[in-house]
Motif scaffolding. Structure first.
Motif, PDB file in Angstrom:
ATOM      1  N   VAL A 140      -6.654  10.703   0.026  1.00 46.15           N
ATOM      2  CA  VAL A 140      -6.791   9.264   0.265  1.00 46.15           C
ATOM      3  C   VAL A 140      -5.417   8.606   0.314  1.00 46.15           C
ATOM      4  O   VAL A 140      -5.130   7.782   1.199  1.00 46.15           O
ATOM      5  CB  VAL A 140      -7.658   8.617  -0.836  1.00 46.15           C
ATOM      6  CG1 VAL A 140      -7.598   7.097  -0.736  1.00 46.15           C
ATOM      7  CG2 VAL A 140      -9.097   9.090  -0.731  1.00 46.15           C
TER       8      VAL A 140
ATOM      9  N   PHE B  88       0.440   3.779  -3.151  1.00 51.40           N
ATOM     10  CA  PHE B  88      -0.132   5.110  -2.943  1.00 51.40           C
ATOM     11  C   PHE B  88       0.932   6.205  -2.937  1.00 51.40           C
ATOM     12  O   PHE B  88       0.610   7.374  -3.151  1.00 51.40           O
ATOM     13  CB  PHE B  88      -0.965   5.125  -1.661  1.00 51.40           C
ATOM     14  CG  PHE B  88      -2.316   4.485  -1.839  1.00 51.40           C
ATOM     15  CD1 PHE B  88      -3.395   5.242  -2.262  1.00 51.40           C
ATOM     16  CD2 PHE B  88      -2.494   3.131  -1.625  1.00 51.40           C
ATOM     17  CE1 PHE B  88      -4.640   4.662  -2.453  1.00 51.40           C
ATOM     18  CE2 PHE B  88      -3.730   2.534  -1.814  1.00 51.40           C
ATOM     19  CZ  PHE B  88      -4.814   3.301  -2.234  1.00 51.40           C
TER      20      PHE B  88
ATOM     21  N   LEU C 117       0.830  -1.208   0.000  1.00 43.34           N
ATOM     22  CA  LEU C 117       0.000   0.000   0.000  1.00 43.34           C
ATOM     23  C   LEU C 117       0.865   1.258   0.000  1.00 43.34           C
ATOM     24  O   LEU C 117       0.558   2.235  -0.693  1.00 43.34           O
ATOM     25  CB  LEU C 117      -0.926   0.001   1.216  1.00 43.34           C
ATOM     26  CG  LEU C 117      -2.103  -0.979   1.181  1.00 43.34           C
ATOM     27  CD1 LEU C 117      -2.839  -0.974   2.517  1.00 43.34           C
ATOM     28  CD2 LEU C 117      -3.063  -0.624   0.049  1.00 43.34           C
TER      29      LEU C 117
ATOM     30  N   TRP D  17      -3.669   9.324   3.671  1.00 46.54           N
ATOM     31  CA  TRP D  17      -4.178   8.593   4.829  1.00 46.54           C
ATOM     32  C   TRP D  17      -3.902   7.099   4.738  1.00 46.54           C
ATOM     33  O   TRP D  17      -3.682   6.438   5.758  1.00 46.54           O
ATOM     34  CB  TRP D  17      -5.670   8.870   5.009  1.00 46.54           C
ATOM     35  CG  TRP D  17      -5.905  10.208   5.640  1.00 46.54           C
ATOM     36  CD1 TRP D  17      -6.262  11.367   5.028  1.00 46.54           C
ATOM     37  CD2 TRP D  17      -5.742  10.522   7.027  1.00 46.54           C
ATOM     38  NE1 TRP D  17      -6.339  12.397   5.939  1.00 46.54           N
ATOM     39  CE2 TRP D  17      -6.027  11.907   7.178  1.00 46.54           C
ATOM     40  CE3 TRP D  17      -5.386   9.791   8.154  1.00 46.54           C
ATOM     41  CZ2 TRP D  17      -5.967  12.554   8.406  1.00 46.54           C
ATOM     42  CZ3 TRP D  17      -5.324  10.439   9.382  1.00 46.54           C
ATOM     43  CH2 TRP D  17      -5.613  11.799   9.496  1.00 46.54           C
ATOM     44  N   VAL D  18      -3.899   6.565   3.539  1.00 38.94           N
ATOM     45  CA  VAL D  18      -3.541   5.151   3.385  1.00 38.94           C
ATOM     46  C   VAL D  18      -2.073   4.946   3.764  1.00 38.94           C
ATOM     47  O   VAL D  18      -1.722   3.988   4.465  1.00 38.94           O
ATOM     48  CB  VAL D  18      -3.800   4.672   1.939  1.00 38.94           C
ATOM     49  CG1 VAL D  18      -3.183   3.291   1.712  1.00 38.94           C
ATOM     50  CG2 VAL D  18      -5.298   4.620   1.659  1.00 38.94           C
ATOM     51  N   GLN D  19      -1.212   5.853   3.319  1.00 38.90           N
ATOM     52  CA  GLN D  19       0.204   5.755   3.680  1.00 38.90           C
ATOM     53  C   GLN D  19       0.390   5.885   5.185  1.00 38.90           C
ATOM     54  O   GLN D  19       1.178   5.149   5.791  1.00 38.90           O
ATOM     55  CB  GLN D  19       0.998   6.847   2.964  1.00 38.90           C
ATOM     56  CG  GLN D  19       1.113   6.647   1.458  1.00 38.90           C
ATOM     57  CD  GLN D  19       1.821   7.809   0.787  1.00 38.90           C
ATOM     58  OE1 GLN D  19       3.031   7.943   0.869  1.00 38.90           O
ATOM     59  NE2 GLN D  19       1.065   8.671   0.126  1.00 38.90           N
TER      60      GLN D  19
END
Length: 321
Positions: free
Chosen positions: A173, A158, A154, A176-178
């Motif tokens: 997005v 990302f 991920l 926040w995923v990172q």
């Protein structure tokens, strides 16, 4: 300001990069970064040679310790990191080189995280066999490794996405995923800290055992140093990823090149060379196929690994390394 920045980025086409926001270590430059990177490159090359030499020497003796091979792979990944960073410094307009260097920088440390957890697990199983060999713990570890793989994938995906889109929603997005993925890397590291504390603070079980060479206390000291630095690195990465972005004209202390090189790479070097100089390949060796209490002390380091059957040798994936 954001619209103006995006317009300037868009005029150059993807990948997009902003020079107005501070980043850890900043953008690589010839005069500041290349000398440091050259020294670190040499340090990691020597580390790679040392780990591979020990691994090959042990293999000829029938002594299986794949963590030396893993640390060789780690050092080589860092060689790639600094080669890319040097190339990025000489080609400041090549954003793809900078992205590749960033990805290598973020992913290489995973090897240390995994090795430290495996060492902590071995110590915990030796000092508290009933708890360490518990089935629930054995089932939880593959899940933790799977989540670790997912987290790093991920981060890579990302990170790349954030450089190839100007859509503010997608960038949010991606951020926040990172952050979530990097937070899990910290949690993964904390597991090794918990195992170390349990091994050190809980009274040792009556059926506790030792393994490899050296006393258990010496293993705890070596492991404690490695756990401290690996958790510090993970905590630093987590803290900086969750901190608000600062303008390049007013960067935070953690954005400095000193923090970048000392904390992210200097601490790794301490762990790597500590493992080499203390011969962790001997101190933390366990018999192949160990999968239950008593297996660690069943054979000595000088006993042939061939003394176990092929079925026993494959019995435990967790302790195959």
């Amino acid at each position: 300001m954001t619209i103006t920045l995006q317009a300037r980025e868009a005029s150059h086409g993807p990948p997009y990069v902003s020079y107005s926001v501070a980043s850890i270590g900043g953008h690589a430059t010839i005069h500041q970064d290349i000398p440091v990177c050259a020294v670190l490159l040499l340090v990691y090359i020597v580390g790679a040679i040392g780990n591979m030499s020990i691994y090959r020497l042990n293999r000829r003796k029938g002594h299986k310790f794949l963590m030396s091979w893993a640390m060789f792979g780690f050092c080589m990944s860092r060689v790639g990191t600094f080669v890319l960073r040097i190339a990025s410094a000489t080609r400041p307009g090549n954003v793809r080189l900078a992205i590749a260097a960033l990805i290598f920088s973020n992913t290489g440390v995973l090897v240390i995280y995994i090795v430290v957890l495996l060492l902590a697990l071995r110590v915990f199983r030796a000092t508290h066999p009933a708890l360490g060999w518990n089935r629930s713990l054995g089932k939880a570890l593959p899940i933790a490794y799977g989540l670790l793989l997912g987290a790093i994938l991920l981060v890579i995906a990302f990170t790349i996405l954030s450089f190839y889109t100007l859509n503010p929603t997608l960038r949010t997005v991606a951020l926040w995923v990172q952050r979530a993925a990097i937070l899990y890397l910290l949690i993964f590291n904390i597991m090794s800290l918990v195992l170390l504390l349990l091994s050190s603070l809980l009274p040792r079980a009556p059926d506790n055992e030792n393994f490899g060479t050296g006393s258990m206390d010496s293993k705890l000291i070596i492991l404690g140093i490695a756990v401290f630095f690996s958790n510090f690195i993970a905590a630093f990465r987590t803290g900086t990823s969750w901190a608000a972005a600062r303008p390049a004209s007013n960067p935070a202390w953690y954005d400095s090149k000193a923090a970048f090189y000392v904390i992210l790479f200097g601490f790794e070097i301490i762990i790597n060379y500590m493992f080499l100089f203390t011969r962790f390949d001997k101190r933390f060796w366990v018999p192949n196929g160990s999968n239950k209490p008593g297996d660690y002390s069943q054979f000595g380091l000088d006993d042939s690994t061939a003394s176990k059957t092929p079925e026993e040798d494959k019995a435990s994936v967790q302790d195959a390394v």
